[in-house]
Design an enzyme around this catalytic site. Sequence first.
Site, short mmCIF file in Angstrom:
data_model
loop_
_atom_site.label_atom_id
_atom_site.label_comp_id
_atom_site.label_asym_id
_atom_site.label_seq_id
_atom_site.Cartn_x
_atom_site.Cartn_y
_atom_site.Cartn_z
N ALA A 143 40.30 32.86 39.55
CA ALA A 143 41.44 32.57 38.60
C ALA A 143 41.93 31.11 38.60
CB ALA A 143 42.48 33.56 38.74
N THR A 144 41.90 30.49 39.77
CA THR A 144 42.45 29.16 39.89
C THR A 144 41.49 28.27 39.17
OG1 THR A 144 43.23 29.48 42.15
CG2 THR A 144 43.02 27.32 41.38
N GLN A 147 46.63 39.83 38.19
CA GLN A 147 47.22 41.13 38.94
C GLN A 147 47.11 42.36 37.94
OE1 GLN A 147 47.76 41.46 41.81
NE2 GLN A 147 47.89 39.33 42.68
N SER A 186 40.59 37.30 38.41
CA SER A 186 39.68 36.99 39.94
C SER A 186 38.91 38.42 40.41
CB SER A 186 40.49 36.55 41.04
OG SER A 186 40.02 35.11 41.39
N ALA A 187 37.80 38.24 40.55
CA ALA A 187 37.24 39.60 41.23
C ALA A 187 37.79 39.93 42.50
CB ALA A 187 35.76 39.18 41.56
N HIS A 188 38.19 39.11 43.08
CA HIS A 188 38.71 39.49 44.54
C HIS A 188 40.18 40.29 44.54
CE1 HIS A 188 41.78 36.58 45.90
NE2 HIS A 188 41.36 36.07 45.09
N CYS A 192 55.24 30.19 54.25
CA CYS A 192 55.55 29.22 55.19
C CYS A 192 54.85 27.89 55.31
CB CYS A 192 55.32 30.10 56.57
SG CYS A 192 56.40 31.51 56.65
C1 LIG Z 1 45.41 35.80 43.33
C2 LIG Z 1 46.20 34.87 41.94
C3 LIG Z 1 45.94 33.73 41.41
C4 LIG Z 1 44.43 32.69 42.06
O1 LIG Z 1 43.58 33.64 42.07
P1 LIG Z 1 42.21 32.94 43.08
O2 LIG Z 1 41.18 33.80 43.14
O3 LIG Z 1 42.96 32.61 44.22
O4 LIG Z 1 41.53 31.71 42.11
C5 LIG Z 1 46.26 33.35 40.27
N1 LIG Z 1 47.34 34.15 39.62
C6 LIG Z 1 47.76 35.13 40.07
C7 LIG Z 1 48.91 35.65 39.48
C8 LIG Z 1 47.26 35.72 41.31
O5 LIG Z 1 47.71 36.97 41.78
#
Ligand SMILES: *Cc1c(COP(=O)(O)O)cnc(C)c1O
Length: 381
Positions: free
Chosen positions: A74-75, A182, A202-204, A329
């Site tokens: 996603a980034t 999300q 993002s896949a993960h 943190c």
């Molecule tokens: C996790 C997340 C990202 C970033 O995803 P990556 O897989 O770390 O690049 C961007 N936007 C939202 C809303 C996320 O929850």
Amino acid sequence: MTQYPIYLDYNATTPCDPLVIEAMLPYFGVHFGNAASKTHAYGWLAEEAVEIAREQVAHLIHASPNEIIFTSGATESINLAIRGIIEPFNGGETHIITYSTEHKAVLDVCTYLQTKGTKVTYLPVQVDGLPDIQRLKDAITPHTKLIAMMYANNETGVIMPVKAVAAIAHQHRIPFFCDATQAVGKIMVDVNTDGIDLLCFSAHKMYGPKGCGVLYMKKKTPKINLMPLFYGGGHERTLRSGTLNIPGIVGIGKASDICATNMFSDAARLHILRNKLVEALVDGTTILLNADLAHMLPHVANISFLHPEGFDLIKKLSKSIALSSGSACTSATIEPSHVLTAMGLSEQHAAKAIRFSLGRFTTETEIDQTIGFIQSAVASL
Ligand SMILES: *Cc1c(COP(=O)(O)O)cnc(C)c1O
């Protein structure tokens, strides 16, 4: 059998579904080909796997396969979408409208572009985390080149009014980008009925592997001209050069397929478990739910424990439950979540927030145990 600590941090990352791992494995081994190799069967097989995954991903968000660009996550997709739209203006007057509760990946790209001369409006949200639509209308200028709003918030689970915001963007012929990381695979996301021009995930975060993501870019007019982040072999219609991550792409395809089949039953089950957790813990005085159940992801609850040592709770519980705090943190100092403070929570209140995010492998036993662990930890405060 329950594995400890009980994992309730699915918004940070999800485990790969075992079926996803199974689908990916051959592409590390026998099917190792490069999808760009056009002269032999190794390449053809890899390319075929990519095109199947493209269809699976497209189907999940009601897109066409030729609107899907594979990235590293996603980034990267966020950078490609936002910088890709703004940077071709090459110093000309540009303006972005976004929200103060966006993920850091969006906010930091905007701050970077500000250093290059782009004006950025960070619209506030109300106490419930939702935006005031009139403020968006008022913020639009003749130089507004992009409106960026997430689908659902990673910290609070608040679902944003995507259709309404997209409609306003389109009235002004401004492209609308949605960070749906999300939401995709958890709730219905339909890029056509929602009116989304650019969307990432993002896949993960949806039971696929780390290191693979998607940028959806609408094909229909008005055509969007994105500038790529980097140059090379011209992969992914020149928007994302670099040899394709075949196992990752096969993984996000399979993960999309599983979500398309299971997301509504997963959501219904997790909704019940999340509500059980909220009902058992939230008392309306010292333990408060941050946001409103009426417009939240079904598997998320962000709860503040206002006891004097509320921010120690997570440390106390870390052997039993894997949770995320409402604060980042950064080197010894505790910085309260920008999302919660944007909703008007005091720094104190925000610093005592804990995010519970449930997922496909969460069981009722785990939720019952979690309630027990927290109740005894709270009693000991
Ligand atoms: C996790 C997340 C990202 C970033 O995803 P990556 O897989 O770390 O690049 C961007 N936007 C939202 C809303 C996320 O929850």
